[in-house]
Scaffold this motif. Sequence first.
Motif, mmCIF file in Angstrom:
data_model
loop_
_atom_site.group_PDB
_atom_site.id
_atom_site.type_symbol
_atom_site.label_atom_id
_atom_site.label_comp_id
_atom_site.label_asym_id
_atom_site.label_seq_id
_atom_site.Cartn_x
_atom_site.Cartn_y
_atom_site.Cartn_z
ATOM 1 N N ILE A 283 66.850 31.202 0.290
ATOM 2 C CA ILE A 283 67.590 32.453 0.392
ATOM 3 C C ILE A 283 66.583 33.585 0.575
ATOM 4 O O ILE A 283 65.511 33.582 -0.034
ATOM 5 C CB ILE A 283 68.440 32.704 -0.868
ATOM 6 C CG1 ILE A 283 69.545 31.643 -0.994
ATOM 7 C CG2 ILE A 283 69.060 34.108 -0.849
ATOM 8 C CD1 ILE A 283 70.307 31.698 -2.307
ATOM 9 N N LEU A 284 66.939 34.574 1.403
ATOM 10 C CA LEU A 284 66.124 35.769 1.577
ATOM 11 C C LEU A 284 66.863 36.962 0.986
ATOM 12 O O LEU A 284 68.042 37.178 1.274
ATOM 13 C CB LEU A 284 65.849 36.021 3.064
ATOM 14 C CG LEU A 284 65.060 37.287 3.401
ATOM 15 C CD1 LEU A 284 63.642 37.218 2.845
ATOM 16 C CD2 LEU A 284 65.034 37.524 4.916
ATOM 17 N N ASP A 285 66.162 37.746 0.166
ATOM 18 C CA ASP A 285 66.682 38.978 -0.412
ATOM 19 C C ASP A 285 65.956 40.141 0.247
ATOM 20 O O ASP A 285 64.757 40.321 0.046
ATOM 21 C CB ASP A 285 66.453 38.962 -1.929
ATOM 22 C CG ASP A 285 67.007 40.194 -2.641
ATOM 23 O OD1 ASP A 285 67.516 41.101 -1.963
ATOM 24 O OD2 ASP A 285 66.925 40.226 -3.884
ATOM 25 N N ILE A 286 66.667 40.924 1.053
ATOM 26 C CA ILE A 286 66.076 42.044 1.781
ATOM 27 C C ILE A 286 66.257 43.323 0.972
ATOM 28 O O ILE A 286 67.382 43.709 0.659
ATOM 29 C CB ILE A 286 66.721 42.216 3.170
ATOM 30 C CG1 ILE A 286 66.496 40.971 4.032
ATOM 31 C CG2 ILE A 286 66.150 43.443 3.879
ATOM 32 C CD1 ILE A 286 67.212 41.021 5.381
ATOM 33 N N GLY A 287 65.148 43.996 0.658
ATOM 34 C CA GLY A 287 65.213 45.192 -0.162
ATOM 35 C C GLY A 287 65.522 44.839 -1.597
ATOM 36 O O GLY A 287 66.479 45.334 -2.193
ATOM 37 N N ALA A 288 64.679 44.006 -2.187
ATOM 38 C CA ALA A 288 64.986 43.370 -3.466
ATOM 39 C C ALA A 288 64.937 44.310 -4.652
ATOM 40 O O ALA A 288 65.452 43.973 -5.723
ATOM 41 C CB ALA A 288 64.015 42.202 -3.696
ATOM 42 N N GLY A 289 64.311 45.489 -4.507
ATOM 43 C CA GLY A 289 64.177 46.365 -5.666
ATOM 44 C C GLY A 289 63.402 45.682 -6.771
ATOM 45 O O GLY A 289 62.355 45.087 -6.542
ATOM 46 N N THR A 290 63.927 45.734 -7.985
ATOM 47 C CA THR A 290 63.254 45.084 -9.115
ATOM 48 C C THR A 290 63.671 43.630 -9.288
ATOM 49 O O THR A 290 63.316 43.002 -10.278
ATOM 50 C CB THR A 290 63.515 45.855 -10.415
ATOM 51 O OG1 THR A 290 64.921 45.991 -10.614
ATOM 52 C CG2 THR A 290 62.883 47.236 -10.351
ATOM 53 N N TYR B 30 58.360 41.106 9.038
ATOM 54 C CA TYR B 30 58.271 39.856 8.280
ATOM 55 C C TYR B 30 58.490 38.670 9.216
ATOM 56 O O TYR B 30 59.438 38.642 9.996
ATOM 57 C CB TYR B 30 59.312 39.862 7.172
ATOM 58 C CG TYR B 30 59.366 38.604 6.342
ATOM 59 C CD1 TYR B 30 58.233 38.114 5.697
ATOM 60 C CD2 TYR B 30 60.571 37.914 6.184
ATOM 61 C CE1 TYR B 30 58.295 36.963 4.918
ATOM 62 C CE2 TYR B 30 60.642 36.781 5.407
ATOM 63 C CZ TYR B 30 59.507 36.304 4.780
ATOM 64 O OH TYR B 30 59.569 35.164 4.007
ATOM 65 N N ALA B 31 57.588 37.686 9.132
ATOM 66 C CA ALA B 31 57.654 36.518 10.019
ATOM 67 C C ALA B 31 57.518 35.242 9.189
ATOM 68 O O ALA B 31 56.424 34.697 9.042
ATOM 69 C CB ALA B 31 56.555 36.598 11.076
ATOM 70 N N PRO B 32 58.615 34.730 8.643
ATOM 71 C CA PRO B 32 58.565 33.502 7.849
ATOM 72 C C PRO B 32 58.375 32.284 8.749
ATOM 73 O O PRO B 32 58.603 32.358 9.968
ATOM 74 C CB PRO B 32 59.934 33.469 7.171
ATOM 75 C CG PRO B 32 60.829 34.159 8.155
ATOM 76 C CD PRO B 32 59.986 35.252 8.765
ATOM 77 N N PRO B 33 57.980 31.141 8.182
ATOM 78 C CA PRO B 33 57.798 29.945 8.998
ATOM 79 C C PRO B 33 59.098 29.391 9.565
ATOM 80 O O PRO B 33 59.076 28.677 10.567
ATOM 81 C CB PRO B 33 57.158 28.950 8.019
ATOM 82 C CG PRO B 33 57.524 29.453 6.661
ATOM 83 C CD PRO B 33 57.579 30.936 6.783
ATOM 84 N N ASN C 183 69.638 43.715 13.179
ATOM 85 C CA ASN C 183 68.667 43.025 14.031
ATOM 86 C C ASN C 183 67.761 42.122 13.206
ATOM 87 O O ASN C 183 67.423 41.002 13.624
ATOM 88 C CB ASN C 183 67.829 44.036 14.801
ATOM 89 C CG ASN C 183 68.600 44.716 15.917
ATOM 90 O OD1 ASN C 183 69.613 44.194 16.380
ATOM 91 N ND2 ASN C 183 68.138 45.874 16.356
ATOM 92 N N ALA C 184 67.345 42.587 12.028
ATOM 93 C CA ALA C 184 66.505 41.765 11.153
ATOM 94 C C ALA C 184 67.270 40.539 10.673
ATOM 95 O O ALA C 184 66.728 39.427 10.633
ATOM 96 C CB ALA C 184 66.032 42.593 9.963
ATOM 97 N N ILE C 185 68.532 40.728 10.313
ATOM 98 C CA ILE C 185 69.346 39.596 9.864
ATOM 99 C C ILE C 185 69.491 38.572 10.985
ATOM 100 O O ILE C 185 69.325 37.359 10.762
ATOM 101 C CB ILE C 185 70.724 40.093 9.384
ATOM 102 C CG1 ILE C 185 70.581 40.856 8.061
ATOM 103 C CG2 ILE C 185 71.687 38.924 9.213
ATOM 104 C CD1 ILE C 185 71.845 41.542 7.608
ATOM 105 N N ARG C 186 69.785 39.027 12.176
ATOM 106 C CA ARG C 186 69.949 38.099 13.308
ATOM 107 C C ARG C 186 68.660 37.313 13.566
ATOM 108 O O ARG C 186 68.710 36.115 13.890
ATOM 109 C CB ARG C 186 70.347 38.876 14.563
ATOM 110 C CG ARG C 186 71.722 39.515 14.473
ATOM 111 C CD ARG C 186 72.000 40.433 15.651
ATOM 112 N NE ARG C 186 72.064 39.703 16.912
ATOM 113 C CZ ARG C 186 72.233 40.286 18.089
ATOM 114 N NH1 ARG C 186 72.317 41.611 18.156
ATOM 115 N NH2 ARG C 186 72.301 39.580 19.186
ATOM 116 N N ARG C 187 67.534 37.965 13.401
ATOM 117 C CA ARG C 187 66.241 37.311 13.656
ATOM 118 C C ARG C 187 65.880 36.306 12.559
ATOM 119 O O ARG C 187 65.261 35.274 12.843
ATOM 120 C CB ARG C 187 65.156 38.381 13.770
ATOM 121 C CG ARG C 187 63.752 37.847 14.013
ATOM 122 C CD ARG C 187 62.785 38.979 14.283
ATOM 123 N NE ARG C 187 62.673 39.906 13.168
ATOM 124 C CZ ARG C 187 61.846 39.725 12.127
ATOM 125 N NH1 ARG C 187 61.080 38.646 12.066
ATOM 126 N NH2 ARG C 187 61.780 40.621 11.174
#
Length: 235
Positions: free
Chosen positions: A43-50, A101-104, A144-148
């Motif tokens: 799972i990816l959390d974008i803008g995770a804060g704390t 951000y470029a994950p594998p 756009n980030a989500i789609r990528r």
Amino acid sequence: MGNSYFRFKQFTVQQAGSAMKVCTDACVQGAFTAAFIKQEPRILDIGAGTGLLSLMLAQQSHAVIDALELDGSAFRQAEENFKASPWHSRLHALHQDVQTYAPPAPYPFIITNPPFYENDLKGPDSRRNAAMHATTLDYTALLNAIRRLLTPDGRYSVLLPYEGFQRFREMAEAAGYILQELLDVRQRPGYGFFRSIGIFGRGGETHVRELTIQGAGVQYTPEFTALLKDYYLYL
């Protein structure tokens, strides 16, 4: 739950500052989304804060969760919260901008509580502006980030102000994503909706729910208590 600490039954999440306070609507997003997590391994959390949302999903899944946070102070606090949690081996705080951000590999599920109030007036506090306005990540850039970063059959959860959510939904549907699960949230009976939480994916139909946070006085409603009872120590 708008206080300085969110007390999980197993540990306490510390706060990094006034711009990143844990708020009730974020807690609702985490609990609502966790109910729809399947067997996603990542799972990816974008803008995770704390780190609140990542921690809530970690409690209810076996997924490895990567949490992106651009603000240095919030990132460091997320690191500390992850290390103190029972799920530290599956939680990774990353001090990175989602746009670079470029994950594998892409993720089968993404959750995000992005900057609010895309077109509203800004105040003098630059950190609060970054947290509450789309100054660094507007809706187009977020989508756009989500789609990528999402797998072709992946899903994602988004929390936005009610009016902003309507705009984002139109953009998401134009990009081929269907709103599968919708939770509209009001503060008290008789009030209008102030937040919307949506889970989007390819295909399917829309299931709509409503949640009222408080009933008479300052008492939480039974529906709110049922949603959050697995997380919040004092409900």
